[in-house]
Design a protein around this motif. Structure first.
Motif, PDB file in Angstrom:
ATOM      1  N   ALA A 115       0.783  -1.062  -0.036  1.00 32.41           N
ATOM      2  CA  ALA A 115      -0.076  -0.018  -0.035  1.00 32.41           C
ATOM      3  C   ALA A 115       0.862   1.259   0.295  1.00 32.41           C
ATOM      4  CB  ALA A 115      -0.875   0.114   1.183  1.00 32.41           C
ATOM      5  N   LEU A 116       2.175   1.128   0.679  1.00 28.79           N
ATOM      6  CA  LEU A 116       2.929   2.388   0.624  1.00 28.79           C
ATOM      7  C   LEU A 116       3.546   2.747  -0.579  1.00 28.79           C
ATOM      8  CD1 LEU A 116       4.296   4.581   2.235  1.00 28.79           C
ATOM      9  CD2 LEU A 116       6.173   2.674   2.845  1.00 28.79           C
ATOM     10  N   ARG A 117       4.001   1.505  -1.245  1.00 31.68           N
ATOM     11  CA  ARG A 117       4.601   1.584  -2.630  1.00 31.68           C
ATOM     12  C   ARG A 117       3.586   2.237  -3.451  1.00 31.68           C
ATOM     13  NH1 ARG A 117       4.964  -3.696  -4.331  1.00 31.68           N
ATOM     14  NH2 ARG A 117       3.138  -3.471  -5.539  1.00 31.68           N
ATOM     15  N   ALA A 118       2.242   1.556  -3.497  1.00 34.93           N
ATOM     16  CA  ALA A 118       1.177   2.109  -4.411  1.00 34.93           C
ATOM     17  C   ALA A 118       0.972   3.732  -4.287  1.00 34.93           C
ATOM     18  CB  ALA A 118       0.070   1.437  -4.148  1.00 34.93           C
ATOM     19  N   TRP A 119       1.023   4.116  -3.046  1.00 32.51           N
ATOM     20  CA  TRP A 119       0.676   5.538  -2.833  1.00 32.51           C
ATOM     21  C   TRP A 119       1.563   6.421  -3.392  1.00 32.51           C
ATOM     22  CZ3 TRP A 119       3.882   9.084  -0.016  1.00 32.51           C
ATOM     23  CH2 TRP A 119       3.238  10.378   0.494  1.00 32.51           C
ATOM     24  N   MET A 120       3.081   5.873  -3.194  1.00 34.55           N
ATOM     25  CA  MET A 120       4.044   6.688  -3.894  1.00 34.55           C
ATOM     26  C   MET A 120       4.062   6.842  -5.384  1.00 34.55           C
ATOM     27  SD  MET A 120       7.489   5.819  -1.512  1.00 34.55           S
ATOM     28  CE  MET A 120       8.477   7.076  -2.257  1.00 34.55           C
ATOM     29  N   GLY A 153      20.614  -7.506  -6.831  1.00 34.84           N
ATOM     30  CA  GLY A 153      20.096  -8.704  -7.331  1.00 34.84           C
ATOM     31  C   GLY A 153      18.662  -8.062  -7.846  1.00 34.84           C
ATOM     32  N   GLN A 154      17.871  -7.465  -7.135  1.00 36.67           N
ATOM     33  CA  GLN A 154      16.674  -6.738  -7.605  1.00 36.67           C
ATOM     34  C   GLN A 154      16.699  -5.766  -8.664  1.00 36.67           C
ATOM     35  OE1 GLN A 154      14.886  -4.795  -4.219  1.00 36.67           O
ATOM     36  NE2 GLN A 154      12.603  -4.495  -5.461  1.00 36.67           N
ATOM     37  N   ALA A 155      17.660  -5.145  -8.792  1.00 37.63           N
ATOM     38  CA  ALA A 155      17.988  -3.844  -9.666  1.00 37.63           C
ATOM     39  C   ALA A 155      19.053  -4.679 -10.755  1.00 37.63           C
ATOM     40  CB  ALA A 155      18.166  -2.678  -8.985  1.00 37.63           C
ATOM     41  N   ARG A 156      19.186  -5.781 -11.060  1.00 38.17           N
ATOM     42  CA  ARG A 156      20.465  -6.344 -11.713  1.00 38.17           C
ATOM     43  C   ARG A 156      20.407  -5.539 -13.071  1.00 38.17           C
ATOM     44  NH1 ARG A 156      22.749 -10.776 -11.004  1.00 38.17           N
ATOM     45  NH2 ARG A 156      20.870 -11.866  -9.773  1.00 38.17           N
ATOM     46  N   GLY A 157      21.600  -5.135 -13.345  1.00 37.06           N
ATOM     47  CA  GLY A 157      21.879  -4.352 -14.597  1.00 37.06           C
ATOM     48  C   GLY A 157      21.669  -3.039 -14.348  1.00 37.06           C
ATOM     49  N   TYR A 158      21.141  -2.449 -13.200  1.00 35.57           N
ATOM     50  CA  TYR A 158      20.823  -1.050 -13.201  1.00 35.57           C
ATOM     51  C   TYR A 158      21.647  -0.564 -12.033  1.00 35.57           C
ATOM     52  CZ  TYR A 158      16.770  -1.457 -16.164  1.00 35.57           C
ATOM     53  OH  TYR A 158      15.860  -1.416 -17.064  1.00 35.57           O
ATOM     54  N   TYR A 159      21.568  -1.303 -10.869  1.00 33.21           N
ATOM     55  CA  TYR A 159      22.476  -1.093  -9.686  1.00 33.21           C
ATOM     56  C   TYR A 159      23.438  -1.947  -9.288  1.00 33.21           C
ATOM     57  CZ  TYR A 159      23.712  -0.935  -4.784  1.00 33.21           C
ATOM     58  OH  TYR A 159      24.304  -0.771  -3.686  1.00 33.21           O
ATOM     59  N   THR A 160      24.670  -1.580  -9.754  1.00 35.27           N
ATOM     60  CA  THR A 160      25.915  -2.622  -9.684  1.00 35.27           C
ATOM     61  C   THR A 160      26.990  -2.091  -8.600  1.00 35.27           C
ATOM     62  OG1 THR A 160      26.907  -1.308 -11.213  1.00 35.27           O
ATOM     63  CG2 THR A 160      25.267  -2.848 -12.490  1.00 35.27           C
ATOM     64  N   PHE A 161      27.668  -3.110  -8.621  1.00 39.20           N
ATOM     65  CA  PHE A 161      28.785  -2.973  -7.620  1.00 39.20           C
ATOM     66  C   PHE A 161      29.874  -1.427  -8.213  1.00 39.20           C
ATOM     67  CE2 PHE A 161      33.617  -3.131  -6.232  1.00 39.20           C
ATOM     68  CZ  PHE A 161      33.557  -3.499  -5.205  1.00 39.20           C
ATOM     69  N   ASN A 177      16.849  -3.600   7.305  1.00 39.21           N
ATOM     70  CA  ASN A 177      17.299  -2.855   6.241  1.00 39.21           C
ATOM     71  C   ASN A 177      17.031  -3.498   4.714  1.00 39.21           C
ATOM     72  OD1 ASN A 177      19.300  -4.713   6.425  1.00 39.21           O
ATOM     73  ND2 ASN A 177      21.019  -3.280   6.348  1.00 39.21           N
ATOM     74  N   MET A 178      17.081  -4.954   4.592  1.00 37.15           N
ATOM     75  CA  MET A 178      16.922  -5.324   3.132  1.00 37.15           C
ATOM     76  C   MET A 178      15.598  -5.366   2.830  1.00 37.15           C
ATOM     77  SD  MET A 178      17.909  -9.111   1.905  1.00 37.15           S
ATOM     78  CE  MET A 178      16.179  -9.992   2.216  1.00 37.15           C
ATOM     79  N   THR A 179      14.568  -5.455   3.793  1.00 31.67           N
ATOM     80  CA  THR A 179      13.142  -5.431   3.316  1.00 31.67           C
ATOM     81  C   THR A 179      12.912  -3.965   2.924  1.00 31.67           C
ATOM     82  OG1 THR A 179      12.380  -7.050   4.773  1.00 31.67           O
ATOM     83  CG2 THR A 179      10.731  -5.343   4.038  1.00 31.67           C
ATOM     84  N   THR A 180      13.388  -2.941   3.737  1.00 33.14           N
ATOM     85  CA  THR A 180      13.188  -1.611   3.316  1.00 33.14           C
ATOM     86  C   THR A 180      13.721  -1.075   2.169  1.00 33.14           C
ATOM     87  OG1 THR A 180      13.223  -1.067   5.990  1.00 33.14           O
ATOM     88  CG2 THR A 180      13.633   0.803   4.379  1.00 33.14           C
ATOM     89  N   ALA A 181      14.908  -1.700   1.874  1.00 36.13           N
ATOM     90  CA  ALA A 181      15.775  -1.010   0.579  1.00 36.13           C
ATOM     91  C   ALA A 181      14.808  -1.888  -0.486  1.00 36.13           C
ATOM     92  CB  ALA A 181      17.149  -1.753   0.805  1.00 36.13           C
ATOM     93  N   MET A 182      14.553  -2.969  -0.441  1.00 37.45           N
ATOM     94  CA  MET A 182      13.773  -3.437  -1.551  1.00 37.45           C
ATOM     95  C   MET A 182      12.527  -2.982  -1.969  1.00 37.45           C
ATOM     96  SD  MET A 182      14.702  -7.791  -1.005  1.00 37.45           S
ATOM     97  CE  MET A 182      13.917  -8.347  -2.692  1.00 37.45           C
ATOM     98  N   LEU A 183      11.779  -2.639  -0.717  1.00 38.07           N
ATOM     99  CA  LEU A 183      10.493  -1.723  -0.967  1.00 38.07           C
ATOM    100  C   LEU A 183      10.647  -0.635  -1.558  1.00 38.07           C
ATOM    101  CD1 LEU A 183       7.356  -1.098  -0.166  1.00 38.07           C
ATOM    102  CD2 LEU A 183       8.275  -0.338   1.915  1.00 38.07           C
ATOM    103  N   MET A 184      11.559   0.346  -1.408  1.00 38.20           N
ATOM    104  CA  MET A 184      11.904   1.343  -1.894  1.00 38.20           C
ATOM    105  C   MET A 184      12.542   1.300  -3.425  1.00 38.20           C
ATOM    106  SD  MET A 184      11.074   3.987   0.066  1.00 38.20           S
ATOM    107  CE  MET A 184       9.612   3.020   0.567  1.00 38.20           C
ATOM    108  N   CYS A 185      13.507   0.283  -3.490  1.00 34.61           N
ATOM    109  CA  CYS A 185      13.796  -0.010  -4.780  1.00 34.61           C
ATOM    110  C   CYS A 185      12.592  -0.321  -5.804  1.00 34.61           C
ATOM    111  CB  CYS A 185      14.758  -1.061  -4.787  1.00 34.61           C
ATOM    112  SG  CYS A 185      15.522  -1.599  -6.570  1.00 34.61           S
ATOM    113  N   ALA A 186      11.776  -1.023  -5.414  1.00 32.82           N
ATOM    114  CA  ALA A 186      10.683  -1.348  -6.342  1.00 32.82           C
ATOM    115  C   ALA A 186       9.784  -0.270  -6.809  1.00 32.82           C
ATOM    116  CB  ALA A 186       9.657  -2.427  -5.321  1.00 32.82           C
TER     117      ALA A 186
END
Length: 493
Positions: free
Chosen positions: A131-136, A447-455, A163-172
């Motif tokens: 729901a938070l993601r959809a609002w944004m 892993g989630q943003a493979r090809g976009y966010y890299t080392f 921090n992993m769940t939080t980061a993945m939510l914002m990345c989505a």
């Protein structure tokens, strides 16, 4: 987060630091009251086993072997070797007592984390994060506004969620809104990782490292909040600089509607009440915080029972309303709803992470019992300048997992002021932001943003992230100077 920490798919080379200390330490020390095994075959074999286990852990992505397996086996063999040596000396009961002491420390942390993971899983199942993601997404924010909102929310949410769940939510959110914009996605993901790691550094249950220090009884609950300003500085310094490189343009507005499942907000309230219970049990009754967390788990089970018992009546009312409105799609959706099950949420906890945590704690505890941690303590803190040691350890957490680092420091128990203990808590928590592989959040987003966010995309911002790291350390040293005169020791030490 640290609140909780869901550990990385690529765990860093903590063993290398231990090996270097063994090789270059000017002297060998024995743990107080224990046999000196640091140069004995048992000690060397144990160290090699730990090294081999970590090599397998680091190769998880390549060989598809879960990271918990090698450290579990290594821990069992290390303690067996120690016990065999002590049996030869005619004192077998000593090893058993030492193992039970280490196991108790782990058990309290594990149960605390398990309850927190269960609540986060329940909130995910009730679609609160969706729901938070959809609002944004619906708001149609500009790229620069999205950059700041995603970072600030990552900072805030990671103070109570891992921090992993939080980061993945914002990345989505970012991936959905800025689809195809590689430059913006990479930059914003870097910002999210820094924010998520900083957000867990100023609250006792914000990260595994802060939780370990709190449960050890070294720092009082309210003292952790003195790290709030340094944590904000750690996030804001790189964020302000990076925001200057965000283009001023707007993505196309999108529509996504998410309906919260019944009880979502009440479960969130129960989660906050559970955290309050943990604090009260520890602060007022001098009981382990895990007791409050387990009590909160019982409350969640009662609420789950209530949801199951009242589900038929709730569905009947909603189905009747949908039929009156002619919304057959909603009628079909209501027919697919399943009852809320607390034990299903417990089963979905990150057990590989918890078992990995057990293996690391037991391995490090065994190496400490052999005498290596006392050697490490002399190498790091023997100079009389713990500030340098704590800052260096924080930097190393970008390549060395912060769990064994913090557990090693707690086991070494160097005599430090509250200000120094807060410093190592801060640096170990935020040091992982320097590299994308330095934290669970960074590894997950690769892993989630493979090809976009890299080392490589992350490391080019390492200089500005380091500025934030240095600024947060200086801020803590300046604002909390009075705490550097107050000494504390872990409970029971």
């Amino acid at each position: 987060m640290t609140f909780f920490l869901n550990e990385d798919k690529i765990v860093r080379q903590s063993v290398l630091f231990l090996l270097l200390c063994v090789l270059f330490s000017p002297a060998t020390f024995a743990a107080t009251g224990n046999l000196n095994l640091t140069l004995a075959p048992v000690g060397i074999i144990s160290l090699v086993l730990f090294a081999l286990a970590y090599l397998l852990v680091m190769a998880e992505e390549k060989i598809h072997l879960r990271k918990s397996k090698p450290v579990l086996v290594a821990a069992g063999i290390i303690w067996a070797l120690i016990a065999w040596k002590y049996i030869q000396q005619g004192i077998p009961e000593v090893t058993a007592d030492a193992f039970r002491h280490t196991l108790l420390e782990f058990a309290e942390l594990m149960l605390f984390l398990l309850v927190a993971m269960t609540y986060i899983s329940a909130l995910e199942e009730r679609r609160l994060f969706d729901a938070l993601r959809a609002w944004m997404i619906r708001r149609g924010f500009s790229y620069r506004t999205l950059f700041w909102i995603s970072g600030v929310l990552a900072f805030v949410i990671s103070s109570f969620a891992n921090n992993m769940t939080t980061a993945m939510l914002m990345c989505a959110v970012v991936m959905k809104v800025a689809e195809g914009d590689k430059r913006f996605i990479n930059l914003t993901c870097v910002n999210i990782v820094v924010a998520a790691n900083a957000g867990g550094a100023f609250i006792p249950f914000g990260d595994i490292t802060t939780l370990m220090v709190w449960q050890a009884g070294i720092i009082n609950f309210n003292e952790f909040f003195t790290l709030f300003v340094p944590a904000v500085v750690n996030y804001l310094v790189p964020a302000i600089i990076m925001s200057l490189f965000v283009e001023r343009r707007y993505p196309a507005a999108q529509q996504e509607d998410v309906e919260l499942k019944r009880g979502a907000l009440r479960i969130l309230t129960l989660f906050l009440a559970t955290i309050a219970l943990a604090v009260l049990y520890h602060s007022w009754l001098d009981l382990p915080p895990v007791l409050g967390m387990m009590t909160g788990l019982g409350l969640l089970q009662f609420f789950g029972f209530f949801l199951r018992k009242t589900l038929p009546g709730s569905l009947a009312r909603k189905r009747a309303m949908a039929e009156r409105e002619g919304d057959m799609e909603r009628v079909r959706a209501l027919g697919q709803i399943v009852p809320f099950d607390v034990f299903n949420r417990i089963a979905r906890a990150e057990w590989d992470t918890l078992l990995f945590f057990y293996g690391v704690v037991m391995c490090v505890g065994g190496l400490g019992y052999i005498g290596y941690l006392e050697m490490l303590s002399g190498s790091l803190y023997g100079s009389g300048n713990p500030t340098v040691a704590n800052v260096v350890l924080g930097l190393m957490s970008s390549v060395v997992d912060n769990i064994p680092v913090m557990f090693a420091v707690l086991t070494m128990d160097p005599e430090m002021s509250h200000g120094q203990w807060l410093l190592i808590t801060l640096t170990a928590g935020v040091g992982g932001s320097l590299l994308s592989i330095g934290s669970a959040a960074g590894v997950a987003l690769m892993g989630q943003a493979r090809g976009y966010y890299t080392f490589a995309g992350h490391i080019k911002w390492a200089p500005v992230i380091f500025l934030g790291y240095a600024a947060s350390v200086v801020t803590h040293l300046y604002l909390n100077a009075d705490l550097f005169q107050i000494f504390g020791s872990p409970a029971g030490h």
